[in-house]
Design a protein around this motif. Structure first.
Motif, PDB file in Angstrom:
ATOM      1  N   LEU A  27      45.156  21.251  24.492  1.00 29.78           N
ATOM      2  CA  LEU A  27      45.926  22.401  24.042  1.00 29.78           C
ATOM      3  C   LEU A  27      45.935  22.429  22.523  1.00 29.78           C
ATOM      4  O   LEU A  27      46.336  21.468  21.875  1.00 29.78           O
ATOM      5  N   ARG A  28      45.451  23.544  21.972  1.00 27.22           N
ATOM      6  CA  ARG A  28      45.437  23.724  20.522  1.00 27.22           C
ATOM      7  C   ARG A  28      46.016  25.086  20.208  1.00 27.22           C
ATOM      8  O   ARG A  28      46.153  25.931  21.082  1.00 27.22           O
ATOM      9  N   PHE A  29      46.362  25.306  18.968  1.00 28.27           N
ATOM     10  CA  PHE A  29      46.986  26.551  18.544  1.00 28.27           C
ATOM     11  C   PHE A  29      46.160  27.195  17.450  1.00 28.27           C
ATOM     12  O   PHE A  29      45.711  26.521  16.523  1.00 28.27           O
ATOM     13  N   GLU A  30      45.969  28.505  17.562  1.00 27.91           N
ATOM     14  CA  GLU A  30      45.279  29.219  16.496  1.00 27.91           C
ATOM     15  C   GLU A  30      46.260  29.443  15.355  1.00 27.91           C
ATOM     16  O   GLU A  30      47.382  29.886  15.562  1.00 27.91           O
ATOM     17  N   LEU A  31      45.840  29.125  14.164  1.00 28.21           N
ATOM     18  CA  LEU A  31      46.684  29.280  12.985  1.00 28.21           C
ATOM     19  C   LEU A  31      46.710  30.741  12.576  1.00 28.21           C
ATOM     20  O   LEU A  31      45.679  31.340  12.320  1.00 28.21           O
ATOM     21  N   GLY A  32      47.893  31.317  12.558  1.00 29.40           N
ATOM     22  CA  GLY A  32      48.049  32.706  12.146  1.00 29.40           C
ATOM     23  C   GLY A  32      48.565  32.781  10.720  1.00 29.40           C
ATOM     24  O   GLY A  32      48.418  31.853   9.928  1.00 29.40           O
ATOM     25  N   THR A  33      49.199  33.878  10.405  1.00 29.96           N
ATOM     26  CA  THR A  33      49.747  34.101   9.080  1.00 29.96           C
ATOM     27  C   THR A  33      50.743  33.006   8.722  1.00 29.96           C
ATOM     28  O   THR A  33      51.553  32.601   9.540  1.00 29.96           O
ATOM     29  N   VAL A  34      50.662  32.522   7.499  1.00 28.33           N
ATOM     30  CA  VAL A  34      51.580  31.505   6.998  1.00 28.33           C
ATOM     31  C   VAL A  34      52.427  32.140   5.903  1.00 28.33           C
ATOM     32  O   VAL A  34      51.889  32.673   4.942  1.00 28.33           O
ATOM     33  N   ALA A  82      36.304  27.712   5.908  1.00 30.34           N
ATOM     34  CA  ALA A  82      35.228  27.965   4.963  1.00 30.34           C
ATOM     35  C   ALA A  82      33.986  28.530   5.649  1.00 30.34           C
ATOM     36  O   ALA A  82      33.334  29.409   5.122  1.00 30.34           O
ATOM     37  N   GLY A  83      33.668  28.061   6.848  1.00 29.73           N
ATOM     38  CA  GLY A  83      32.496  28.532   7.565  1.00 29.73           C
ATOM     39  C   GLY A  83      32.777  29.691   8.503  1.00 29.73           C
ATOM     40  O   GLY A  83      31.915  30.099   9.268  1.00 29.73           O
ATOM     41  N   GLY A  84      33.993  30.223   8.485  1.00 32.63           N
ATOM     42  CA  GLY A  84      34.378  31.286   9.400  1.00 32.63           C
ATOM     43  C   GLY A  84      34.979  30.710  10.671  1.00 32.63           C
ATOM     44  O   GLY A  84      35.011  29.506  10.876  1.00 32.63           O
ATOM     45  N   GLY A  85      35.468  31.560  11.507  1.00 34.89           N
ATOM     46  CA  GLY A  85      36.068  31.111  12.757  1.00 34.89           C
ATOM     47  C   GLY A  85      37.554  30.865  12.620  1.00 34.89           C
ATOM     48  O   GLY A  85      38.105  30.828  11.519  1.00 34.89           O
ATOM     49  N   ALA A  86      38.200  30.689  13.760  1.00 35.81           N
ATOM     50  CA  ALA A  86      39.650  30.507  13.794  1.00 35.81           C
ATOM     51  C   ALA A  86      40.022  29.070  13.449  1.00 35.81           C
ATOM     52  O   ALA A  86      39.335  28.131  13.822  1.00 35.81           O
ATOM     53  N   ALA A  87      41.107  28.926  12.725  1.00 36.08           N
ATOM     54  CA  ALA A  87      41.648  27.600  12.429  1.00 36.08           C
ATOM     55  C   ALA A  87      42.543  27.198  13.592  1.00 36.08           C
ATOM     56  O   ALA A  87      43.499  27.902  13.909  1.00 36.08           O
ATOM     57  N   LEU A  88      42.229  26.085  14.235  1.00 40.13           N
ATOM     58  CA  LEU A  88      43.000  25.621  15.381  1.00 40.13           C
ATOM     59  C   LEU A  88      43.726  24.349  14.997  1.00 40.13           C
ATOM     60  O   LEU A  88      43.139  23.427  14.433  1.00 40.13           O
ATOM     61  N   ILE A  89      45.030  24.307  15.308  1.00 41.25           N
ATOM     62  CA  ILE A  89      45.826  23.136  14.972  1.00 41.25           C
ATOM     63  C   ILE A  89      46.550  22.621  16.204  1.00 41.25           C
ATOM     64  O   ILE A  89      46.762  23.336  17.168  1.00 41.25           O
ATOM     65  N   ALA A  90      46.953  21.377  16.156  1.00 38.35           N
ATOM     66  CA  ALA A  90      47.763  20.756  17.195  1.00 38.35           C
ATOM     67  C   ALA A  90      48.437  19.558  16.559  1.00 38.35           C
ATOM     68  O   ALA A  90      48.025  19.074  15.521  1.00 38.35           O
ATOM     69  N   GLY A  91      49.468  19.111  17.179  1.00 38.95           N
ATOM     70  CA  GLY A  91      50.153  17.939  16.672  1.00 38.95           C
ATOM     71  C   GLY A  91      51.506  17.796  17.334  1.00 38.95           C
ATOM     72  O   GLY A  91      51.960  18.689  18.040  1.00 38.95           O
ATOM     73  N   ASP A  92      52.133  16.679  17.096  1.00 42.38           N
ATOM     74  CA  ASP A  92      53.450  16.427  17.654  1.00 42.38           C
ATOM     75  C   ASP A  92      54.504  17.180  16.866  1.00 42.38           C
ATOM     76  O   ASP A  92      54.391  17.344  15.641  1.00 42.38           O
TER      77      ASP A  92
END
Length: 98
Positions: A27-34, A82-92
């Motif tokens: 399970l990962r999350f796409e990084l949206g607006t910060v 940098a190379g394009g594509g969605a930033a995916l994050i996960a963590g506790d």
């Protein structure tokens, strides 16, 4: 106080760390607006090539900066790899995180 650029640099480092921690997770999350809200003071260096700098004021600071010297700013950042594509994050989840 720290420079606004240093705060953004550290935010980038933290988000990059979260992406690395999430590699291989189901399970990962796409990084949206910060959105980042900071209280800043503005200063200008003297000299021919004087620069304007934004300094982030720490919450609960020592009271040396008067209220009239600070402004609150909100930055809306759109993270991109940098190379394009969605930033995916996960963590506790950490205590106090929302």
């Amino acid at each position: 106080m720290i420079e606004l650029s240093a705060m953004i640099r550290e935010l980038r480092r933290e988000l990059d760390s979260a992406m690395t921690d999430g590699e291989g997770e189901r399970l990962r999350f796409e990084l949206g607006t910060v959105e980042v809200e900071a209280t800043v003071t503005v200063g200008k260096e003297a000299g021919g090539q004087g620069k304007v700098r934004f300094w982030v004021v720490e919450a609960g600071g020592d009271g040396k900066v008067t209220r009239s010297d600070v402004q609150k700013i909100t930055l809306t950042l759109q993270p991109r790899l940098a190379g394009g594509g969605a930033a995916l994050i996960a963590g506790d989840e950490i205590p106090g995180e929302r």
